[in-house]
Design a protein around this motif. Structure first.
Motif, short mmCIF file in Angstrom:
data_model
loop_
_atom_site.label_atom_id
_atom_site.label_comp_id
_atom_site.label_asym_id
_atom_site.label_seq_id
_atom_site.Cartn_x
_atom_site.Cartn_y
_atom_site.Cartn_z
N GLN A 26 0.83 -1.21 0.00
CA GLN A 26 0.00 0.00 0.00
C GLN A 26 0.87 1.25 0.00
N THR A 27 1.93 1.25 0.79
CA THR A 27 2.84 2.40 0.84
C THR A 27 3.53 2.59 -0.50
N THR A 28 3.97 1.50 -1.09
CA THR A 28 4.62 1.57 -2.41
C THR A 28 3.68 2.15 -3.45
N ILE A 29 2.45 1.69 -3.44
CA ILE A 29 1.46 2.18 -4.40
C ILE A 29 1.20 3.67 -4.21
N THR A 30 0.97 4.06 -2.97
CA THR A 30 0.68 5.47 -2.66
C THR A 30 1.85 6.37 -3.07
N ASP A 31 3.07 5.93 -2.77
CA ASP A 31 4.25 6.71 -3.14
C ASP A 31 4.34 6.88 -4.65
N PHE A 32 4.04 5.83 -5.40
CA PHE A 32 4.12 5.93 -6.85
C PHE A 32 3.02 6.83 -7.41
#
Length: 136
Positions: A65-71
């Motif tokens: 989820q963090t990876t997705i949000t950052d991207f």
């Protein structure tokens, strides 16, 4: 004297436009690297997910989820706006799916494989060729 000043001004403008082109190319390459790393992170999640226990799976899903949000929050260069919009749209679908999974309580591998999560990641992976074109 006017010709010299005009010549210097023209040369300055030419150099500035060349710098802008170089900056856009650099931004494009940086974006392509970030997008490729993002797709690789999604691939890594898929590879690991089937071997994880419920607690580990929840942790990896939070990391995803963090990876997705950052991207999603990346500001793409002008040349990559179209591909980023497509990646962003699919990533938002992926984020919705992960949020729904997290809301269900205990997470199992079967829940992940039976949701849109795998298909959405595969859809994002299909954009890899377009991302690679940005590096040229």
């Amino acid at each position: 004297m006017k010709k010299v000043m005009l010549g210097l001004l023209s040369l300055s403008l030419l150099l500035l436009s060349g710098c802008a082109l170089l900056e856009e190319t650099t931004n494009s390459l940086n974006y392509a690297e970030e997008a490729t790393a993002y797709v690789n992170d999604l691939n890594n999640f898929l590879e690991k997910a089937s071997t994880l226990e419920a607690d580990e799976l929840r942790t990896e899903l939070k990391n995803l989820q963090t990876t997705i949000t950052d991207f999603i929050d990346i500001d793409p260069p002008a040349i990559a706006e179209d591909i980023h919009q497509e990646l962003k749209s699919r990533s938002e679908q992926l984020l919705d799916t992960t949020n729904n999974l997290m809301d269900q309580g205990e997470i199992t591998v079967e829940q992940i494989t039976d949701t849109e999560l795998y298909r959405t990641i595969e859809n994002i992976q299909s954009l890899q060729n377009q991302i690679e074109q940005l590096e040229l």
